[in-house]
Motif scaffolding. Structure first.
Motif, short mmCIF file in Angstrom:
data_model
loop_
_atom_site.label_atom_id
_atom_site.label_comp_id
_atom_site.label_asym_id
_atom_site.label_seq_id
_atom_site.Cartn_x
_atom_site.Cartn_y
_atom_site.Cartn_z
N GLN B 328 -28.24 -59.33 42.03
CA GLN B 328 -29.18 -58.23 42.26
C GLN B 328 -30.14 -58.53 43.40
O GLN B 328 -30.63 -57.64 44.07
N LEU B 329 -30.41 -59.82 43.61
CA LEU B 329 -31.36 -60.18 44.66
C LEU B 329 -30.80 -59.85 46.05
O LEU B 329 -31.55 -59.76 47.01
N SER B 330 -29.48 -59.67 46.15
CA SER B 330 -28.90 -59.26 47.43
C SER B 330 -28.42 -57.81 47.42
O SER B 330 -28.53 -57.11 48.42
N LEU B 331 -27.91 -57.36 46.25
CA LEU B 331 -27.38 -56.00 46.19
C LEU B 331 -28.48 -54.97 45.95
O LEU B 331 -28.35 -53.82 46.33
N GLY B 332 -29.53 -55.38 45.27
CA GLY B 332 -30.52 -54.45 44.76
C GLY B 332 -30.30 -54.27 43.27
O GLY B 332 -29.23 -54.62 42.74
N GLN B 333 -31.32 -53.73 42.60
CA GLN B 333 -31.22 -53.50 41.15
C GLN B 333 -31.06 -52.02 40.90
O GLN B 333 -32.03 -51.26 40.97
N ALA B 334 -29.82 -51.64 40.63
CA ALA B 334 -29.54 -50.22 40.40
C ALA B 334 -29.75 -49.90 38.92
O ALA B 334 -28.84 -49.48 38.22
N GLY B 335 -30.95 -50.10 38.44
CA GLY B 335 -31.29 -49.80 37.05
C GLY B 335 -30.38 -50.55 36.09
O GLY B 335 -30.21 -51.76 36.19
N ALA B 336 -29.76 -49.80 35.17
CA ALA B 336 -28.90 -50.42 34.17
C ALA B 336 -27.67 -51.08 34.78
O ALA B 336 -27.09 -51.99 34.19
N ALA B 337 -27.28 -50.64 35.97
CA ALA B 337 -26.13 -51.27 36.62
C ALA B 337 -26.38 -52.76 36.86
O ALA B 337 -25.45 -53.55 36.93
N GLY B 338 -27.67 -53.12 36.96
CA GLY B 338 -28.01 -54.54 37.10
C GLY B 338 -27.55 -55.35 35.91
O GLY B 338 -27.33 -56.57 36.03
N GLY B 339 -27.40 -54.71 34.76
CA GLY B 339 -26.90 -55.41 33.58
C GLY B 339 -25.39 -55.53 33.56
O GLY B 339 -24.83 -56.22 32.70
N PHE B 340 -24.72 -54.83 34.47
CA PHE B 340 -23.24 -54.88 34.56
C PHE B 340 -22.76 -55.77 35.70
O PHE B 340 -21.68 -56.34 35.64
N LEU B 341 -23.56 -55.81 36.76
CA LEU B 341 -23.13 -56.37 38.03
C LEU B 341 -22.56 -57.78 37.91
O LEU B 341 -21.49 -58.09 38.46
N GLY B 342 -23.23 -58.64 37.15
CA GLY B 342 -22.76 -60.02 37.02
C GLY B 342 -21.43 -60.09 36.30
O GLY B 342 -20.52 -60.83 36.71
N LEU B 343 -21.30 -59.33 35.23
CA LEU B 343 -20.05 -59.32 34.46
C LEU B 343 -18.91 -58.76 35.30
O LEU B 343 -17.79 -59.29 35.30
N VAL B 344 -19.18 -57.67 36.02
CA VAL B 344 -18.16 -57.05 36.87
C VAL B 344 -17.67 -58.05 37.93
O VAL B 344 -16.48 -58.15 38.22
N GLU B 345 -18.60 -58.83 38.48
CA GLU B 345 -18.22 -59.82 39.49
C GLU B 345 -17.36 -60.93 38.88
O GLU B 345 -16.39 -61.38 39.50
N ILE B 346 -17.68 -61.34 37.66
CA ILE B 346 -16.86 -62.36 36.99
C ILE B 346 -15.44 -61.85 36.79
O ILE B 346 -14.46 -62.57 37.02
N ILE B 347 -15.32 -60.58 36.37
CA ILE B 347 -13.97 -60.01 36.19
C ILE B 347 -13.22 -60.06 37.53
O ILE B 347 -12.05 -60.46 37.59
N ARG B 348 -13.91 -59.65 38.61
CA ARG B 348 -13.25 -59.66 39.94
C ARG B 348 -12.77 -61.05 40.31
O ARG B 348 -11.66 -61.24 40.80
N GLN B 349 -13.63 -62.06 40.08
CA GLN B 349 -13.24 -63.43 40.44
C GLN B 349 -12.04 -63.88 39.61
O GLN B 349 -11.12 -64.51 40.12
N LEU B 350 -12.03 -63.54 38.32
CA LEU B 350 -10.97 -64.04 37.43
C LEU B 350 -9.64 -63.34 37.66
O LEU B 350 -8.59 -63.92 37.41
#
Lengths: 417, 393
Positions: B328-350
């Protein structure tokens, strides 16, 4: 340590007067319990009657045992400053215009954790502090952490001054300076550092002892003012209204009658004409300018003080029509409070017990001395409350009234007339 | 003795979606959620009529809830959830959706989080965030969580000896990660000097400690493995999850989150230890909470966060890759999307579909969530351990 407040420079009349902004004033109803106590100068928190837990923020139930039997109880306010910050940015206009603003997180000795305004003289965390509840400019309770021991110039703290109505370097109108109370008040306000005191007097042909002494004080300007004269009040407001920072309405007409002991309505009408309509005339002429000056620099318009009476809470039949006029004035003062609220100007209602003067001659002591009452009014301006009850009788009646207003009505009816 | 929790069996998570963020938007939250759902359906090949479950998180959807969104987007569903848990909503959505699919209450659940950001919406959201915030924090001038995290940071630094440089190292590494991420709103690299000398916001926090509110949305899809395989979707498996709310209420100030209560069970159920984690997403609205997650999720002991930061590097190619999209410190905090962003990135990496830099041989990822500064602390914490199709090494 807080630097003593400097006299503000003369106002530049070319510059625009800043509009008053307020801190956020929305509260849940249960949180208004904190405000209700702060309005009387008390810091109270919810204490569970069943398990004894003290809690904050205010809740609808005890967070420890879920009991809903919660009492607001006075707190000592001692605690430890756990952490602090200096706010440099705020999206709220009131704070945006006032940052940097110091905030602290405090663990009270009785348990709860508070976020509070942090006085500049508090040492860096961790340190001991005491917490008080003041009304802020929005008229809501705000917790303030101050040093455990008083420091020099404490009242001059920039943040604290945003929550008090300190007369220092302010211009004050005292509507009736002729009475013993009026004279004592002029002297007390001058001693408190006011820049200018307009000392109002009606009926100039009647000069009470001591009155001439006031004019020898260099801050005092004598001002003919009769609150029964609509035109006169308007003219005076036209002259000085834009400069008055604090109004203290001491004008008071007091006679000792109930209903049966006096024919006609003339005495009651005279009481109403000063105590109720006098306030109305004064408010109509002076409040609009004060409303515009709620943020007029360091010495903004800040307070309106009404000399009411504890008889306003419940009729004292021996002074029945007077009680009624003070009850009317109390009601009107609540209206004035609502109308001045958007400017952050505080309406302080003073409910003294019987003053030790000629109209309370027949009442037994304790009676409050005019000098003591004057000191209490200055103290109220320096504090964070809006309803003050000076004197032992006022405190006694207030306690009875809060406990059971109907019982007080019966008790007052039983007093000798 | 608590009963052993059931494993997630063959429930999988797939189709990680991040829609481009915007600093301010004239659109409503529905617009961003619709866009995320459209991309999710398009990339999954799942017809709109085949979607039977929806889980929504949003702060700015009012007066609607997930219910209103069904009609707004023309969805007929047999399973619906709305999760107002801010920074923990992604983990909690995954847990709810996974059990729904596992039990057969739903076949395919789309998890969405998104918010709009009008010019004044952040202030309005903060002013009415919670009853305690409205009664006991907001009136004190702290427009948002800045002051709350300033308190936690001040205390943490004093107690555990963390320095501004330690927090700076995390922020600089995340920005380096974010430079490769196409949707990051922050486009300029960040140096440690710039971080240290940035404008003060709430001492000791400076500008680059604070997330920037913005508009955007994130999404992922939860279904059974055979369903994913039939659609030809690469997926990640759910090894274990946890959530905890209002943990450690007697701590005078927050120096640990709910992870510290549940991490042993979290790793035990996954059958791995912290050393087996190849890539991590920590909730990063402020770096102090990243440091706490490193401790509370067992990567180091309590109080050893600063030392761990000094010994490791956190870029995509670092010794411990964290927030590889930039967070979020680079993308911005899109409200509740900030609670998804990390998980979504982990899925992408895996699943091997990163939008930015790829972590080499990423088999196990841990996503952590933290949210809802209801009064003086964040109440919701959650974490999920996921594995790619190859499983732990």
């Amino acid at each position: 340590m807080t630097a003593p407040l400097a006299r503000p420079p003369r106002k530049n009349p070319v510059l625009r007067t800043r509009q008053p902004m307020l801190p956020p004033g929305n509260r849940s109803r249960v949180a208004l319990g904190l405000t209700a106590a702060a309005a009387r100068g008390k810091f109270e928190l919810q204490v569970c009657r069943d398990c004894g837990t003290t809690q904050y923020p205010p809740r609808e139930a005890c967070h420890a045992c879920l009991s809903q039997r919660l009492d607001w109880r006075a707190q000592g306010g001692g605690g430890e400053l756990v952490s602090e910050t200096m706010l440099r940015h705020s999206n709220e206009l009131f704070y945006r215009e006032r940052v940097p603003w110091r905030l602290g997180m405090i663990k009270l000795d009785c348990g709860p954790i508070l976020v509070a305004h942090l006085h500049g003289d508090c040492a860096p965390a961790p340190t001991r502090v005491r917490v008080v509840a003041n009304l802020d400019r929005a008229g809501q309770a705000a917790l303030v952490a101050i040093p455990e021991k008083d420091t020099p110039n404490m009242a001059d703290d920039r943040q604290l001054r945003e929550m008090t109505c300190d007369p220092k370097f302010r211009k004050v109108l005292i509507t009736d300076a002729k009475t013993a109370l009026g004279q004592a008040l002029v002297e007390a306000i001058v001693a408190a550092g006011a820049d200018l005191v307009w000392a109002g007097y009606a009926e100039p042909w009647k000069k009470p002892p001591g009155f001439d002494r006031l004019s020898s004080l260099k801050q005092v300007s004598l001002l003919p003012l009769d609150l029964t004269n609509s035109r006169g009040v308007k003219d005076i407001a036209g002259e000085i209204g834009g400069r008055v920072d604090i109004v203290i309405n001491t004008a008071d007409h007091h006679r000792n009658f109930g209903i049966a002991a006096r024919d006609g309505v003339e005495v009651a009408r005279a009481e109403m004409d000063i105590n109720y309509f006098g306030l109305l005339r004064l408010a109509q002429e002076f409040a609009p300018a004060m409303r515009a000056r709620g943020a007029d620099g360091q010495s903004s318009a800040v307070a309106w003080v009404n000399l009411l009476s504890v008889f306003a809470l419940s009729n004292f039949p021996a002074h029945g029509t007077y009680s009624a006029s003070k009850a009317a004035a109390l009601s009107l003062a609540q209206c004035l409070r609502a109308e001045l609220a958007p400017a952050g100007v505080r309406v302080i209602n003073v409910f003294p017990g019987p003053i030790d003067d000629e109209w309370n001659q027949a009442l037994p002591p304790p009676k409050i001395a005019p000098v003591r009452l004057a000191a209490d009014i200055v103290e109220a301006l320096r504090g964070g409350a809006e309803d003050v009850f000076p004197g032992d009788i006022a405190q006694d009646w207030l306690e009875r009234w809060r406990d059971n207003p109907k019982a007080l009505e019966r008790e007052l009816a039983a007093l000798p007339r | 003795m608590s009963r052993q929790r059931a494993a997630y069996d063959d429930v999988v998570v797939t189709v990680p979606v991040t829609v481009p963020y915007a600093r301010y938007s004239i659109h409503g939250a529905h617009w961003f959620l619709a866009r995320a759902l459209a991309e999710l359906l398009k990339r999954s090949g799942l017809g709109k009529d085949k979607l039977d479950g929806l889980c929504v998180s949003s702060f700015t959807l009012a007066p609607d809830t997930a219910v209103g969104l069904t009609q707004h987007l023309g969805l007929t569903l047999r399973w619906l959830d709305h999760i107002p848990m801010g920074g923990a909503c992604g983990i909690v959505a995954l847990r709810r959706a996974a059990r729904a699919v596992q039990s057969g209450d739903a076949e395919a659940v789309a998890c969405l989080a998104g918010d709009t950001n009008h010019t004044d919406s952040f202030r309005l959201n903060v002013a009415t965030f919670s009853q305690f915030a409205r009664d006991a924090v907001y009136p004190y001038g702290s427009g948002g969580p800045n002051a709350s995290f300033a308190f936690l940071t001040d205390y943490y630094m004093r107690t555990y000896g963390a320095t501004r440089e330690d927090f700076g190292k995390l922020c600089v590494a995340q920005r380096a990660n974010g430079m490769n991420f196409p949707h990051a709103l922050m486009k300029k690299p960040l140096t440690l000097e710039e971080y240290l000398n940035a404008r003060l916001i709430a001492d000791p926090l400076r500008l680059f400690d604070c997330v920037m509110p913005c508009a955007g949305a994130e999404a992922f899809l939860v279904l059974r493995r055979e369903h994913a395989e039939k659609l030809g979707l690469p997926y990640a498996r759910i090894l274990s999850t946890m959530e905890r709310h209002n943990a450690f209420p007697d701590d005078p100030i927050q120096y640990r989150g709910g992870w510290a209560l549940d991490r042993d069970e979290l790793y035990a159920q996954a059958g791995i230890g912290p050393r087996d984690v190849d890539v991590m997403s920590s909730y990063d609205d402020y770096p102090v909470i990243c440091m706490m997650q490193l401790e509370d999720l067992g990567f180091c002991e309590k109080g050893q966060g600063p030392d761990f930061v000094r010994r490791n590097s956190f870029t995509v190619d670092g010794t411990f890759p964290v927030n590889t999209s930039g967070g979020q410190l680079s993308l911005g905090q899109a409200g509740a999307a900030g609670g998804f962003l990390g998980l979504v990135e982990i899925i992408r990496q895996l699943i091997g579909q990163p939008l930015g830099g790829a972590v080499a041989d990423a088999r196990v990822g841990l996503a952590s969530g933290f949210g809802m500064i209801n009064y003086d602390r964040g109440l919701c914490s959650g974490a999920a351990i996921l594995a790619g199709q190859r499983g732990p090494s």
